[in-house]
Write an enzyme that holds these catalytic residues in place. Structure first.
Site, PDB file in Angstrom:
ATOM      1  CE  LYS A  46       6.784  -0.313   4.014  1.00  0.00           C
ATOM      2  NZ  LYS A  46       6.231  -1.645   4.397  1.00  0.00           N
TER       3      LYS A  46
ATOM      4  CG  HIS B 155      -0.590   1.127   6.379  1.00  0.00           C
ATOM      5  ND1 HIS B 155       0.462   0.373   6.200  1.00  0.00           N
ATOM      6  CD2 HIS B 155      -1.473   0.274   6.532  1.00  0.00           C
ATOM      7  CE1 HIS B 155       0.320  -0.874   6.245  1.00  0.00           C
ATOM      8  NE2 HIS B 155      -1.085  -1.150   6.363  1.00  0.00           N
TER       9      HIS B 155
ATOM     10  CD  GLU C 283       0.815  -9.453   5.151  1.00  0.00           C
ATOM     11  OE1 GLU C 283       0.115  -8.733   4.609  1.00  0.00           O
ATOM     12  OE2 GLU C 283       2.146  -9.449   5.099  1.00  0.00           O
TER      13      GLU C 283
ATOM     14  CG  HIS D 220       3.855  -1.889   9.392  1.00  0.00           C
ATOM     15  ND1 HIS D 220       3.860  -0.427   9.129  1.00  0.00           N
ATOM     16  CD2 HIS D 220       4.167  -2.397   8.377  1.00  0.00           C
ATOM     17  CE1 HIS D 220       3.624  -0.221   7.742  1.00  0.00           C
ATOM     18  NE2 HIS D 220       3.816  -1.431   7.323  1.00  0.00           N
TER      19      HIS D 220
END
Ligand code: BG6
Length: 479
Positions: free
Chosen positions: A142, A172, A210, A234
């Site tokens: 990506k 991922h 995060e 994602h």
């Protein structure tokens, strides 16, 4: 199925770079240690190295990133590693032919996104896209494009020499246990099958928060922003797995057809209603785990008037029978209060609340800080009064004695086995861009709302919520 596909050559373009060093080679080595990898790995990069230099470079990384590293296993593994120096042109790439012969091969583009098209074309021009005796695959990292138009241009460029079923696009998140379990848990447990719709579900919140900031990735991140970096790929993939219908067979095409169908059902956000469907934020100075951190605009290399969003939230409506009237909320941000991520499904109340109002169940697929499923249920508080309280039924996916495989391990093995299920097909990527493009366009004007580093994100995110609901607090375990 065990994989001992020693016949497939695994070529990494950009083998001297960070992705290969930190993620790909450690994943390959761990697969090797687990007895799942025996393919030769051919590193390709412009650096004028010989094979010993490449092997030493890889070994250094493995020592750092793989706790199971031992001299013995490394001694065996290094014999699988080869190296070829060259640029991304057909003439240089032809030097890979002796390594791959006519057989099966994977070409992994561990390159800056701007080089994906050039690399795919050069491999094609060198005749490496077809093998008389084996399948050739191309793996692309990506981001796949920067917008709908650029993704389409890249697709065209790749499709010059490669069929869609030869192309493996890495997201991922699709290698993470939670993503895989989202579908498995939904589709194997009868009690969920009958409640997975608008009649029983009130809303779904997908959060990926995060505490990390830029981590040296300013060059990429300041161009991308949170919507492109996390939501377009994602989080929309997690949404898709939560919202799609069950395919009738377990095959890559059946799965992708159903994923695309639900993405197509997402109502387009128009320029006029971006405000009601999207919120952006940018972190200012604050503190993470007690330590002061600078704001985004004070980060090294970032222009003091950058408008890049470090937080993005979307509210999506799905125009199909199953989800009519159920909002899906997606959000992700950097420098937030906790490393906390989940897909949280809120059920409706029972039709007649005998024991109080507003007692709603949650089903939570948690990704961070640990990977587990929680179900928030209501029960009578023990004692002399009839009082309700929430309790959590909870299970980790993995037992303590079980191996943990990283997302890259899962995905690299899938590439080698030719399993396309965990790789988004182009039409999924296209739909995802269709959903976010109008928001990106609107966000070329104005500024993101500031939020303090270490907080829950911009207060404006609450305006997306329907009456009577609010965002779950980060780190809310439900009791
Ligand atoms: C990457 C994003 O794709 O995913 C990063 O570019 C983000 O900005 C990362 O931090 C999150 O994934 P993980 O697996 O590291 O939690």
């Amino acid at each position: 199925m065990e994989n001992h596909d020693s016949a497939t050559a695994f070529v990494i373009l950009g083998a001297s770079g960070d992705l290969a060093y930190r993620l790909l080679m450690p994943a390959i080595f761990r697969l090797y240690l687990a007895g799942r990898w025996s393919s030769p790995v051919i590193g390709y990069a412009p650096d004028d190295w010989d094979v010993a230099k490449f092997q030493d470079h890889v070994g250094e990384g493995l020592q750092q990133f793989v706790s199971e590293f031992s001299d013995e296993s490394w001694g065996e593994f290094r014999t699988l590693l080869h190296y070829q120096a060259g640029e991304l042109n057909p003439k240089d790439l032809s030097a890979l032919k002796p390594f791959v012969g006519d057989g099966a091969a994977v070409f992994y583009l561990a390159l800056p996104p701007a080089l994906f098209g050039q690399a795919a074309e050069a491999l094609h021009a060198a005749g490496l896209n077809r093998g008389a005796d084996g399948v050739r695959r191309l793996v692309v990292e990506k981001p796949f494009g920067h917008s709908l138009a650029t993704a389409e241009a890249l697709r065209e460029q790749l499709h010059q020499g490669w069929n869609e079923d030869q192309i493996y696009r890495i997201d991922h998140f699709l290698g993470k246990e939670t993503a895989q379990n989202l579908l498995v848990f939904r589709l194997t447990n009868r009690f969920l099958a009958s409640i997975w719709d608008a009649e029983h579900i009130r809303s779904v919140q997908i959060t990926y928060a995060e505490t990390l900031g830029l981590e040296g990735r300013w060059r990429y991140y300041d161009q991308a922003g949170a919507l492109r970096d996390m939501l377009q790929n994602h989080l929309l993939q997690l949404f898709t797995l939560a919202a799609m219908d069950a395919p009738s067979v377990w095959s890559a095409d059946a799965l992708h057809n159903h994923k695309v169908e639900v993405l197509r059902a997402v109502r387009s956000i128009s320029a006029e209603n971006v405000e009601q469907h999207a919120v952006r934020g940018q972190y200012g100075p604050g503190a993470i785990k007690g330590a002061p951190v600078p704001g985004y605009l004070e980060e090294p290399h970032i222009s003091p008037d950058s408008c890049t969003e470090t937080f993005a939230a979307l509210k999506l409506n799905v125009d199909n029978w199953r989800w009519h009237g159920v909002p899906f909320y997606l959000r992700s941000g950097k420098r937030m209060a906790h490393d906390y991520a989940e897909v949280a499904v809120q059920l409706k109340e029972v039709p007649r609340g005998l024991f109080g109002e507003g007692l709603r169940n949650w089903l939570i697929f948690r990704m961070k800080p640990d990977e587990r499923i929680d179900m928030v249920v209501w029960a009578k508080e023990p004692g002399l009064t009839l009082k309700m309280r929430p309790r959590v039924l909870s299970t980790l996916y993995r037992r303590e004695d079980e191996m943990e495989y990283s997302a890259y391990e899962q995905l690299l093995l899938a590439v080698l086995q030719g399993d396309r299920t965990p790789f988004p097909r182009y039409d999924e990527v296209e739909e995802a861009w269709r959903i976010v493009d109008p928001v990106l366009e609107a966000w070329t004007k104005g500024r993101p709302e500031a939020y303090a580093a270490g907080s829950e994100g911009p207060t404006g995110q609450e305006r997306l919520m329907e009456r009577g609901t609010s965002w779950r607090r980060l780190g809310d375990y439900g009791e």
